[in-house]
Scaffold this motif. Structure first.
Motif, short mmCIF file in Angstrom:
data_model
loop_
_atom_site.label_atom_id
_atom_site.label_comp_id
_atom_site.label_asym_id
_atom_site.label_seq_id
_atom_site.Cartn_x
_atom_site.Cartn_y
_atom_site.Cartn_z
N GLY A 62 0.83 -1.21 0.00
CA GLY A 62 0.00 0.00 0.00
C GLY A 62 0.86 1.26 0.00
N ALA A 63 0.39 2.29 0.73
CA ALA A 63 1.09 3.58 0.73
C ALA A 63 2.39 3.54 1.53
N THR A 64 2.59 2.50 2.36
CA THR A 64 3.82 2.47 3.17
C THR A 64 5.07 2.37 2.29
N VAL A 65 4.89 2.02 1.01
CA VAL A 65 6.04 1.99 0.10
C VAL A 65 6.70 3.38 0.02
N LYS A 66 5.96 4.42 0.37
CA LYS A 66 6.53 5.79 0.32
C LYS A 66 7.69 5.93 1.32
N ILE A 67 7.70 5.10 2.36
CA ILE A 67 8.81 5.14 3.32
C ILE A 67 10.10 4.71 2.62
N MET A 68 9.97 3.83 1.63
CA MET A 68 11.16 3.33 0.91
C MET A 68 11.95 4.48 0.28
N PHE A 69 11.24 5.54 -0.15
CA PHE A 69 11.91 6.62 -0.88
C PHE A 69 12.88 7.42 0.00
N ILE A 70 12.78 7.26 1.32
CA ILE A 70 13.81 7.86 2.18
C ILE A 70 14.66 6.78 2.86
N HIS A 71 14.04 5.61 3.09
CA HIS A 71 14.78 4.54 3.77
C HIS A 71 15.94 4.02 2.91
N VAL A 72 15.66 3.74 1.65
CA VAL A 72 16.69 3.12 0.79
C VAL A 72 17.85 4.10 0.50
N PRO A 73 17.57 5.37 0.08
CA PRO A 73 18.71 6.29 -0.10
C PRO A 73 19.53 6.49 1.17
N SER A 74 18.85 6.50 2.34
CA SER A 74 19.59 6.64 3.60
C SER A 74 20.50 5.44 3.81
N ALA A 75 19.99 4.26 3.50
CA ALA A 75 20.80 3.03 3.67
C ALA A 75 22.00 3.05 2.72
N TRP A 76 21.77 3.48 1.47
CA TRP A 76 22.88 3.56 0.52
C TRP A 76 23.95 4.55 1.01
N LEU A 77 23.48 5.69 1.53
CA LEU A 77 24.45 6.69 2.02
C LEU A 77 25.17 6.20 3.27
N ALA A 78 24.45 5.48 4.15
CA ALA A 78 25.06 4.96 5.37
C ALA A 78 26.27 4.11 5.01
N MET A 79 26.10 3.24 4.01
CA MET A 79 27.21 2.37 3.59
C MET A 79 28.22 3.14 2.74
N GLY A 80 27.72 4.00 1.85
CA GLY A 80 28.60 4.75 0.95
C GLY A 80 29.55 5.68 1.68
N ILE A 81 29.04 6.30 2.75
CA ILE A 81 29.89 7.25 3.50
C ILE A 81 30.99 6.48 4.24
N TRP A 82 30.66 5.29 4.75
CA TRP A 82 31.74 4.51 5.40
C TRP A 82 32.78 4.10 4.35
N ALA A 83 32.31 3.73 3.15
CA ALA A 83 33.24 3.37 2.07
C ALA A 83 34.13 4.57 1.72
N LEU A 84 33.53 5.76 1.68
CA LEU A 84 34.29 7.00 1.40
C LEU A 84 35.35 7.21 2.49
N MET A 85 34.94 6.98 3.75
CA MET A 85 35.90 7.14 4.87
C MET A 85 37.04 6.12 4.74
N ALA A 86 36.69 4.90 4.32
CA ALA A 86 37.71 3.86 4.17
C ALA A 86 38.71 4.24 3.07
N ILE A 87 38.20 4.83 1.98
CA ILE A 87 39.09 5.28 0.89
C ILE A 87 39.98 6.41 1.40
N ALA A 88 39.38 7.32 2.17
CA ALA A 88 40.15 8.45 2.71
C ALA A 88 41.27 7.98 3.64
N THR A 89 41.06 6.85 4.31
CA THR A 89 42.09 6.36 5.23
C THR A 89 43.40 6.03 4.50
N PHE A 90 43.28 5.67 3.22
CA PHE A 90 44.52 5.42 2.46
C PHE A 90 45.34 6.71 2.36
N GLY A 91 44.63 7.81 2.15
CA GLY A 91 45.32 9.11 2.12
C GLY A 91 45.99 9.41 3.45
#
Lengths: 55, 246
Positions: B48-77
């Protein structure tokens, strides 16, 4: 827009997103102002970096 | 301008000042477009309409993981080249990553209650994301505990690299274990399993969240550079004071 029987959960999710993003923006803006003020205070006292003294 | 010039903090600050208004404008525009698309998206035939939660939940999840990956890349520097801007990038990213991970967990719970009948279960996906959130808090605490930024950077870099082992666990937890959380439905080898009428608003919101993250990260990096300048000047002032050891 009809959000159905679970409207509270949907509205709650978007409210949480707004609150968290607003909190991040506020934190960054307040921190920016604080660092600029501290930097200006130090520079007003004549404390400057060597690179700035040379220029 | 050669890319290596951006590694100079002063040039980075100048570039950020020029980019920031454009990034803010692009982020606001992307959210406006994304939210209009979300409003027009149909309800899911099961959720039903609860799928609208996905539009903020999924991008947040991607960023949660992506930002840690960015931090891991920065650690090489940090660890290989000992470049201060790499420390700055990693340190500035941590609170933003923690905020998006918190948003992912909160929206996940609010989506789980009507769909699963519970806010929380200790399944592999939920637990591994909670571990990610706790690791973000750990890195932030480490940065605040060690006063010398270069020493804090090395300690935080090691914790970040260890924490990066959690990223594949989060991604494939739904395949490796029997979880209440659904399997991947967007990023998968067979292509997205979501109908385009729901997938397109999701991708639009993902772009908006990405732009927001880039804007916030650059602004937080700018603040961190200023904080380090303040620290340097305060040390210089203390050394120049009468009666100091030097």
């Amino acid at each position: 827009m009809n959000l159905g029987p679970h409207a509270a959960f949907i509205v709650g999710s978007y409210a949480a997103a707004i609150a968290i993003v607003a909190g991040l923006i506020a934190w960054i803006a307040i921190d920016h102002r604080a660092q600029k003020r501290r930097l200006e205070t130090l520079e007003a006292r004549g404390v400057t970096r060597r690179s700035e003294r040379a220029s | 301008m050669p890319i290596v010039d951006l590694a100079n903090p002063s040039r980075f600050l100048a570039l950020t000042a020029r980019l920031m208004p454009w990034l803010i404008g692009a982020t606001v525009l992307a959210f406006a477009v994304g939210l209009v698309m979300v409003k027009g998206a149909p309800d899911d035939y099961q959720q039903g309409a609860t799928v609208k939660i996905m539009f903020i939940h999924v991008p947040s999840a991607w960023l949660a993981m992506g930002i840690w990956a960015l931090m891991a890349i920065a650690t090489f520097g940090t660890l290989v080249w000992r470049h201060p801007l790499a420390d700055v990038a990693a340190k500035a990213a941590a609170p933003i990553g923690a905020a998006f991970t918190a948003l992912c967990l909160i929206t996940g719970m609010l989506w789980g209650r009507p769909m699963w009948g519970t806010y929380w279960v200790w399944d592999a996906r939920l637990t591994s994301v909670l571990v990610l959130f706790l690791m973000y808090l750990g890195v932030i605490a480490l940065w605040r505990t060690v006063e010398d930024p270069s020493r804090a950077a090395r300690a935080a870099a090691i914790l970040t690299l260890v924490g990066a082992l959690n990223l594949p666990i989060i991604k494939w937890s739904v395949d490796w274990w029997n979880t209440l959380h659904q399997p991947a439905s967007v990023v998968r080898l067979a292509g997205p399993a979501i109908h385009p009428t729901i997938l397109m608003p999701l991708l639009a919101m993902a772009v908006a969240f990405l732009l927001l993250m880039v804007t916030l990260h650059l602004a937080a990096m700018r603040n961190e550079i200023l904080r380090r300048r303040v620290r340097t000047l305060m040390l210089m002032q203390a050394q120049a004071a009468p009666g100091s050891a030097s």
